[in-house]
Write a protein that holds these residues in place. Structure first.
Motif, PDB file in Angstrom:
ATOM      1  N   GLY A  63       0.782  -1.234   0.000  1.00  0.00           N
ATOM      2  CA  GLY A  63       0.000   0.000   0.000  1.00  0.00           C
ATOM      3  C   GLY A  63       0.807   1.273   0.000  1.00  0.00           C
ATOM      4  O   GLY A  63       0.343   2.296   0.484  1.00  0.00           O
ATOM      5  N   GLY A  64       2.039   1.215  -0.487  1.00  0.00           N
ATOM      6  CA  GLY A  64       2.835   2.429  -0.612  1.00  0.00           C
ATOM      7  C   GLY A  64       3.410   2.961   0.689  1.00  0.00           C
ATOM      8  O   GLY A  64       3.643   4.161   0.821  1.00  0.00           O
ATOM      9  N   LEU A  65       3.647   2.095   1.657  1.00  0.00           N
ATOM     10  CA  LEU A  65       4.200   2.540   2.933  1.00  0.00           C
ATOM     11  C   LEU A  65       5.625   3.027   2.759  1.00  0.00           C
ATOM     12  O   LEU A  65       6.450   2.365   2.143  1.00  0.00           O
ATOM     13  CB  LEU A  65       4.159   1.404   3.959  1.00  0.00           C
ATOM     14  CG  LEU A  65       2.768   0.922   4.343  1.00  0.00           C
ATOM     15  CD1 LEU A  65       2.866  -0.347   5.165  1.00  0.00           C
ATOM     16  CD2 LEU A  65       2.014   2.002   5.091  1.00  0.00           C
ATOM     17  N   ARG A  66       5.902   4.213   3.310  1.00  0.00           N
ATOM     18  CA  ARG A  66       7.244   4.792   3.216  1.00  0.00           C
ATOM     19  C   ARG A  66       7.681   5.298   4.587  1.00  0.00           C
ATOM     20  O   ARG A  66       6.852   5.641   5.430  1.00  0.00           O
ATOM     21  CB  ARG A  66       7.283   5.888   2.171  1.00  0.00           C
ATOM     22  CG  ARG A  66       6.352   7.027   2.431  1.00  0.00           C
ATOM     23  CD  ARG A  66       6.200   7.953   1.219  1.00  0.00           C
ATOM     24  NE  ARG A  66       5.286   9.036   1.519  1.00  0.00           N
ATOM     25  CZ  ARG A  66       3.963   8.942   1.501  1.00  0.00           C
ATOM     26  NH1 ARG A  66       3.377   7.817   1.208  1.00  0.00           N
ATOM     27  NH2 ARG A  66       3.222   9.989   1.785  1.00  0.00           N
ATOM     28  N   LEU A  67       8.969   5.345   4.783  1.00  0.00           N
ATOM     29  CA  LEU A  67       9.565   5.757   6.044  1.00  0.00           C
ATOM     30  C   LEU A  67       9.216   7.205   6.362  1.00  0.00           C
ATOM     31  O   LEU A  67       9.245   8.067   5.486  1.00  0.00           O
ATOM     32  CB  LEU A  67      11.081   5.585   5.959  1.00  0.00           C
ATOM     33  CG  LEU A  67      11.892   5.871   7.209  1.00  0.00           C
ATOM     34  CD1 LEU A  67      11.542   4.900   8.326  1.00  0.00           C
ATOM     35  CD2 LEU A  67      13.379   5.777   6.882  1.00  0.00           C
ATOM     36  N   ALA A  84       8.443   4.404  12.103  1.00  0.00           N
ATOM     37  CA  ALA A  84       7.080   4.584  11.633  1.00  0.00           C
ATOM     38  C   ALA A  84       7.102   4.735  10.108  1.00  0.00           C
ATOM     39  O   ALA A  84       7.921   5.476   9.553  1.00  0.00           O
ATOM     40  CB  ALA A  84       6.456   5.811  12.272  1.00  0.00           C
ATOM     41  N   PHE A  85       6.185   4.035   9.475  1.00  0.00           N
ATOM     42  CA  PHE A  85       5.992   4.113   8.032  1.00  0.00           C
ATOM     43  C   PHE A  85       4.542   4.520   7.782  1.00  0.00           C
ATOM     44  O   PHE A  85       3.667   4.235   8.589  1.00  0.00           O
ATOM     45  CB  PHE A  85       6.240   2.744   7.381  1.00  0.00           C
ATOM     46  CG  PHE A  85       7.651   2.277   7.489  1.00  0.00           C
ATOM     47  CD1 PHE A  85       8.538   2.414   6.441  1.00  0.00           C
ATOM     48  CD2 PHE A  85       8.111   1.683   8.663  1.00  0.00           C
ATOM     49  CE1 PHE A  85       9.856   1.983   6.550  1.00  0.00           C
ATOM     50  CE2 PHE A  85       9.425   1.238   8.792  1.00  0.00           C
ATOM     51  CZ  PHE A  85      10.290   1.395   7.720  1.00  0.00           C
ATOM     52  N   THR A  86       4.290   5.205   6.680  1.00  0.00           N
ATOM     53  CA  THR A  86       2.926   5.602   6.369  1.00  0.00           C
ATOM     54  C   THR A  86       2.746   5.713   4.861  1.00  0.00           C
ATOM     55  O   THR A  86       3.719   5.801   4.104  1.00  0.00           O
ATOM     56  CB  THR A  86       2.549   6.932   7.047  1.00  0.00           C
ATOM     57  OG1 THR A  86       1.142   7.149   6.877  1.00  0.00           O
ATOM     58  CG2 THR A  86       3.308   8.101   6.479  1.00  0.00           C
ATOM     59  N   ASN A  87       1.503   5.733   4.445  1.00  0.00           N
ATOM     60  CA  ASN A  87       1.170   6.032   3.058  1.00  0.00           C
ATOM     61  C   ASN A  87       0.398   7.342   2.980  1.00  0.00           C
ATOM     62  O   ASN A  87      -0.103   7.718   1.931  1.00  0.00           O
ATOM     63  CB  ASN A  87       0.380   4.886   2.428  1.00  0.00           C
ATOM     64  CG  ASN A  87      -0.896   4.577   3.182  1.00  0.00           C
ATOM     65  OD1 ASN A  87      -1.245   5.234   4.152  1.00  0.00           O
ATOM     66  ND2 ASN A  87      -1.597   3.556   2.747  1.00  0.00           N
ATOM     67  N   ALA A  88       0.304   8.052   4.110  1.00  0.00           N
ATOM     68  CA  ALA A  88      -0.405   9.322   4.161  1.00  0.00           C
ATOM     69  C   ALA A  88       0.532  10.471   3.783  1.00  0.00           C
ATOM     70  O   ALA A  88       1.742  10.379   3.972  1.00  0.00           O
ATOM     71  CB  ALA A  88      -0.953   9.556   5.568  1.00  0.00           C
TER      72      ALA A  88
END
Length: 91
Positions: A63-67, A84-88
């Protein structure tokens, strides 16, 4: 807790999911991501995901999680540094 069924009322109930799997193995991380998708109100959930940096190379596949720049600080000594990683766009 995967030992007990999650109530059905939580399926597709959340706009944002925060996931913190207990292990950093790919199998565990992928299982938690699947659970996060089950919880999420959309097929592409907005997520904050806490896991080891060793998973960084393949997290974009989930789902496009990035650092993020957020630095997790613990009082105990963990063998594997967590991030923490997020796609937001913003957390």
């Amino acid at each position: 807790d995967f030992r007990e069924a999650t109530p059905a009322k939580f399926e597709n109930a959340f706009d944002v999911v925060v996931l913190d799997p207990p292990y950093v193995s790919r199998d565990c991380v992928e299982a938690f991501w699947a659970f996060g998708r089950w919880l999420a109100a959309s097929d592409a959930p907005t997520a904050v995901f806490l896991t080891s940096v060793v998973n960084r190379s393949w997290l974009p596949e989930l789902g496009g999680l990035r650092l993020t720049a957020f630095d997790l600080v613990f009082t105990s000594k963990l063998a594997t540094p967590l991030r923490a990683f997020t796609n937001a766009d913003a957390v």
